[in-house]
Design a protein around this motif. Sequence first.
Motif, PDB file in Angstrom:
ATOM      1  N   ARG A  21     -12.656  -7.539 -28.586  1.00  0.00           N
ATOM      2  CA  ARG A  21     -12.934  -6.109 -28.622  1.00  0.00           C
ATOM      3  C   ARG A  21     -11.660  -5.297 -28.838  1.00  0.00           C
ATOM      4  NH1 ARG A  21     -17.562  -5.632 -23.874  1.00  0.00           N
ATOM      5  NH2 ARG A  21     -19.279  -6.332 -25.199  1.00  0.00           N
ATOM      6  N   VAL A  22     -10.559  -5.749 -28.271  1.00  0.00           N
ATOM      7  CA  VAL A  22      -9.283  -5.074 -28.509  1.00  0.00           C
ATOM      8  C   VAL A  22      -8.893  -5.211 -29.982  1.00  0.00           C
ATOM      9  CG1 VAL A  22      -6.834  -5.022 -27.935  1.00  0.00           C
ATOM     10  CG2 VAL A  22      -8.520  -5.370 -26.130  1.00  0.00           C
ATOM     11  N   VAL A  23      -9.092  -6.419 -30.535  1.00  0.00           N
ATOM     12  CA  VAL A  23      -8.795  -6.624 -31.956  1.00  0.00           C
ATOM     13  C   VAL A  23      -9.658  -5.701 -32.810  1.00  0.00           C
ATOM     14  CG1 VAL A  23      -8.942  -8.281 -33.863  1.00  0.00           C
ATOM     15  CG2 VAL A  23      -8.013  -8.995 -31.650  1.00  0.00           C
ATOM     16  N   ARG A  24     -10.912  -5.558 -32.440  1.00  0.00           N
ATOM     17  CA  ARG A  24     -11.804  -4.669 -33.199  1.00  0.00           C
ATOM     18  C   ARG A  24     -11.323  -3.222 -33.126  1.00  0.00           C
ATOM     19  NH1 ARG A  24     -16.614  -1.768 -32.110  1.00  0.00           N
ATOM     20  NH2 ARG A  24     -17.963  -1.582 -33.941  1.00  0.00           N
ATOM     21  N   SER A  25     -10.869  -2.797 -31.952  1.00  0.00           N
ATOM     22  CA  SER A  25     -10.374  -1.417 -31.836  1.00  0.00           C
ATOM     23  C   SER A  25      -9.111  -1.222 -32.669  1.00  0.00           C
ATOM     24  CB  SER A  25     -10.096  -1.081 -30.368  1.00  0.00           C
ATOM     25  OG  SER A  25      -8.977  -1.797 -29.877  1.00  0.00           O
ATOM     26  N   GLU A  26      -8.251  -2.251 -32.716  1.00  0.00           N
ATOM     27  CA  GLU A  26      -7.048  -2.142 -33.540  1.00  0.00           C
ATOM     28  C   GLU A  26      -7.403  -2.117 -35.020  1.00  0.00           C
ATOM     29  OE1 GLU A  26      -4.038  -1.514 -32.581  1.00  0.00           O
ATOM     30  OE2 GLU A  26      -4.595  -1.553 -30.468  1.00  0.00           O
ATOM     31  N   TRP A  27      -8.454  -2.827 -35.397  1.00  0.00           N
ATOM     32  CA  TRP A  27      -8.906  -2.779 -36.788  1.00  0.00           C
ATOM     33  C   TRP A  27      -9.405  -1.377 -37.142  1.00  0.00           C
ATOM     34  CZ3 TRP A  27      -9.106  -3.576 -41.590  1.00  0.00           C
ATOM     35  CH2 TRP A  27     -10.253  -3.325 -42.356  1.00  0.00           C
ATOM     36  N   ILE A  28     -10.113  -0.736 -36.206  1.00  0.00           N
ATOM     37  CA  ILE A  28     -10.582   0.632 -36.440  1.00  0.00           C
ATOM     38  C   ILE A  28      -9.397   1.570 -36.616  1.00  0.00           C
ATOM     39  CG2 ILE A  28     -11.807   2.575 -35.403  1.00  0.00           C
ATOM     40  CD1 ILE A  28     -13.660   0.533 -34.064  1.00  0.00           C
ATOM     41  N   TYR A 106       4.066   5.004 -30.472  1.00  0.00           N
ATOM     42  CA  TYR A 106       5.024   5.538 -29.508  1.00  0.00           C
ATOM     43  C   TYR A 106       5.441   6.948 -29.887  1.00  0.00           C
ATOM     44  CZ  TYR A 106       5.469   0.941 -27.367  1.00  0.00           C
ATOM     45  OH  TYR A 106       5.207  -0.236 -26.710  1.00  0.00           O
ATOM     46  N   GLY A 107       5.539   7.206 -31.186  1.00  0.00           N
ATOM     47  CA  GLY A 107       5.913   8.542 -31.625  1.00  0.00           C
ATOM     48  C   GLY A 107       4.840   9.576 -31.321  1.00  0.00           C
ATOM     49  N   THR A 108       3.563   9.210 -31.440  1.00  0.00           N
ATOM     50  CA  THR A 108       2.467  10.142 -31.172  1.00  0.00           C
ATOM     51  C   THR A 108       2.044  10.159 -29.711  1.00  0.00           C
ATOM     52  OG1 THR A 108       0.807   8.445 -31.685  1.00  0.00           O
ATOM     53  CG2 THR A 108       1.591   9.807 -33.508  1.00  0.00           C
ATOM     54  N   GLY A 109       2.465   9.161 -28.944  1.00  0.00           N
ATOM     55  CA  GLY A 109       2.050   9.070 -27.554  1.00  0.00           C
ATOM     56  C   GLY A 109       0.721   8.376 -27.349  1.00  0.00           C
ATOM     57  N   MET A 110       0.078   7.944 -28.447  1.00  0.00           N
ATOM     58  CA  MET A 110      -1.217   7.281 -28.338  1.00  0.00           C
ATOM     59  C   MET A 110      -1.124   5.954 -27.587  1.00  0.00           C
ATOM     60  SD  MET A 110      -3.875   6.243 -31.389  1.00  0.00           S
ATOM     61  CE  MET A 110      -3.975   7.945 -31.949  1.00  0.00           C
ATOM     62  N   ILE A 111       0.088   5.372 -27.557  1.00  0.00           N
ATOM     63  CA  ILE A 111       0.238   4.093 -26.889  1.00  0.00           C
ATOM     64  C   ILE A 111      -0.144   4.180 -25.418  1.00  0.00           C
ATOM     65  CG2 ILE A 111       2.670   4.474 -26.309  1.00  0.00           C
ATOM     66  CD1 ILE A 111       1.046   1.149 -27.421  1.00  0.00           C
ATOM     67  N   ARG A 112       0.044   5.349 -24.798  1.00  0.00           N
ATOM     68  CA  ARG A 112      -0.307   5.500 -23.379  1.00  0.00           C
ATOM     69  C   ARG A 112      -1.802   5.332 -23.178  1.00  0.00           C
ATOM     70  NH1 ARG A 112       3.199   9.837 -24.390  1.00  0.00           N
ATOM     71  NH2 ARG A 112       5.300   9.532 -23.542  1.00  0.00           N
ATOM     72  N   SER A 113      -2.583   5.890 -24.072  1.00  0.00           N
ATOM     73  CA  SER A 113      -4.037   5.746 -23.959  1.00  0.00           C
ATOM     74  C   SER A 113      -4.452   4.300 -24.183  1.00  0.00           C
ATOM     75  CB  SER A 113      -4.735   6.652 -24.980  1.00  0.00           C
ATOM     76  OG  SER A 113      -4.409   7.998 -24.762  1.00  0.00           O
ATOM     77  N   SER A 114      -3.803   3.641 -25.147  1.00  0.00           N
ATOM     78  CA  SER A 114      -4.145   2.250 -25.436  1.00  0.00           C
ATOM     79  C   SER A 114      -3.846   1.351 -24.240  1.00  0.00           C
ATOM     80  CB  SER A 114      -3.371   1.764 -26.663  1.00  0.00           C
ATOM     81  OG  SER A 114      -3.700   2.520 -27.808  1.00  0.00           O
ATOM     82  N   LEU A 115      -2.675   1.546 -23.627  1.00  0.00           N
ATOM     83  CA  LEU A 115      -2.300   0.703 -22.500  1.00  0.00           C
ATOM     84  C   LEU A 115      -3.092   1.048 -21.253  1.00  0.00           C
ATOM     85  CD1 LEU A 115       1.583   0.527 -22.963  1.00  0.00           C
ATOM     86  CD2 LEU A 115      -0.177  -1.050 -23.774  1.00  0.00           C
ATOM     87  N   ALA A 116      -3.498   2.314 -21.109  1.00  0.00           N
ATOM     88  CA  ALA A 116      -4.335   2.685 -19.967  1.00  0.00           C
ATOM     89  C   ALA A 116      -5.714   2.029 -20.075  1.00  0.00           C
ATOM     90  CB  ALA A 116      -4.485   4.198 -19.891  1.00  0.00           C
ATOM     91  N   ALA A 117      -6.211   1.895 -21.296  1.00  0.00           N
ATOM     92  CA  ALA A 117      -7.515   1.259 -21.498  1.00  0.00           C
ATOM     93  C   ALA A 117      -7.443  -0.251 -21.338  1.00  0.00           C
ATOM     94  CB  ALA A 117      -8.054   1.610 -22.881  1.00  0.00           C
ATOM     95  N   ARG A 121      -2.055  -5.098 -21.091  1.00  0.00           N
ATOM     96  CA  ARG A 121      -1.112  -4.706 -22.140  1.00  0.00           C
ATOM     97  C   ARG A 121      -0.990  -5.678 -23.307  1.00  0.00           C
ATOM     98  NH1 ARG A 121       4.026  -1.216 -20.061  1.00  0.00           N
ATOM     99  NH2 ARG A 121       2.840   0.336 -18.859  1.00  0.00           N
ATOM    100  N   TRP A 122      -0.784  -6.957 -23.032  1.00  0.00           N
ATOM    101  CA  TRP A 122      -0.493  -7.882 -24.128  1.00  0.00           C
ATOM    102  C   TRP A 122      -1.600  -7.938 -25.181  1.00  0.00           C
ATOM    103  CZ3 TRP A 122      -3.527 -11.944 -25.454  1.00  0.00           C
ATOM    104  CH2 TRP A 122      -4.416 -12.452 -24.493  1.00  0.00           C
ATOM    105  N   PRO A 123      -2.909  -7.789 -24.816  1.00  0.00           N
ATOM    106  CA  PRO A 123      -3.912  -7.836 -25.896  1.00  0.00           C
ATOM    107  C   PRO A 123      -3.775  -6.714 -26.909  1.00  0.00           C
ATOM    108  CG  PRO A 123      -4.940  -8.213 -23.757  1.00  0.00           C
ATOM    109  CD  PRO A 123      -3.546  -7.748 -23.493  1.00  0.00           C
ATOM    110  N   VAL A 124      -3.182  -5.560 -26.505  1.00  0.00           N
ATOM    111  CA  VAL A 124      -3.009  -4.456 -27.445  1.00  0.00           C
ATOM    112  C   VAL A 124      -2.068  -4.870 -28.569  1.00  0.00           C
ATOM    113  CG1 VAL A 124      -2.164  -2.095 -27.721  1.00  0.00           C
ATOM    114  CG2 VAL A 124      -3.475  -2.717 -25.679  1.00  0.00           C
ATOM    115  N   PHE A 125      -0.912  -5.404 -28.194  1.00  0.00           N
ATOM    116  CA  PHE A 125       0.051  -5.822 -29.211  1.00  0.00           C
ATOM    117  C   PHE A 125      -0.468  -7.026 -29.990  1.00  0.00           C
ATOM    118  CE2 PHE A 125       4.010  -8.121 -30.461  1.00  0.00           C
ATOM    119  CZ  PHE A 125       4.459  -7.173 -31.365  1.00  0.00           C
ATOM    120  N   ALA A 126      -1.089  -7.976 -29.286  1.00  0.00           N
ATOM    121  CA  ALA A 126      -1.650  -9.138 -29.978  1.00  0.00           C
ATOM    122  C   ALA A 126      -2.708  -8.715 -30.991  1.00  0.00           C
ATOM    123  CB  ALA A 126      -2.244 -10.116 -28.963  1.00  0.00           C
ATOM    124  N   GLY A 127      -3.522  -7.721 -30.637  1.00  0.00           N
ATOM    125  CA  GLY A 127      -4.536  -7.234 -31.561  1.00  0.00           C
ATOM    126  C   GLY A 127      -3.926  -6.630 -32.809  1.00  0.00           C
TER     127      GLY A 127
END
Length: 275
Positions: A21-28, A106-117, A121-127
């Motif tokens: 599901r994380v991979v799918r969100s990264e694809w989106i 990191y520039g937009t700050g969206m990473i905080r939302s991704s890591l909070a969800a 953490r590691w699946p976000v980068f792996a995705g």
Amino acid sequence: MTTAAPPATTVPTDARITVPRVVRSEWIKFRSLRSSLIMLAATVVVFAALGLGFSTFLADATIEPGTPAPPGGPSSLDPLGASLGGVNLAQLLVGTLGVLLAAGEYGTGMIRSSLAAVPTRWPVFAGKVVVLAGVVLAVLVPSTLLTFLGGQAILGDQGISLADDGVLRAVLGTAGYLAAVGVLGAALGSLLRTTAGALTSVVALLLVVPGVVSLLPESWSEWISPYLPSNAGQAFMSVGGGGDLLSPGAGAAVLAAWLLVLLGAALVLLRRRDA
């Protein structure tokens, strides 16, 4: 009278965070970003245009063996090198794509939302890495094959065939190398967290450092040069190799080692640093 307590709410089992599901969100995210699609399209166009252009140059010119190629082209004017000559510029574009995917959040700050969800953490980068590598391979494998076939059609009798020894490996290896450069850019983007710094590092690692190493004493450069990422990739993107290149298998192993080290460092720092 007593008021009945509201029924307890439970999280449905199908709402769990899973790697697919994380991979799918990264694809989106990937297909929603215009910059990602533009960089990917630019990589394909530049690779194909230069490959066909160098093939046309080779077909029209009377060339002695070993004659240097025009600036930005392959290291020597041969049928395979001419058709795949666009890799030199395409690697910078696909490396930029990887940097933008990782450092852009990191520039937009969206990473905080991704890591909070995804607290682990590691699946976000792996995705991100899975999506990037998968998309680049899916697009560039047919692109490199078609560019090679188009270049050999231009060359006619001077051309070579995919059935020739090592040619198919070199063509597919070119697509694999470009995917690896994209992942390398994503790793540096995650490590440095700034687009400018990561882009500078990609250019330095792929272009500047090999040039500096070549200026060192020969005993040093011969030992260092084959283990740089771009030269390791050249080992399996060419047929016949050279005295200063590793074997195709060794080159692939060295490039994989570079990726493992950088990806491992990015994952460790992702878990230890604040977003």
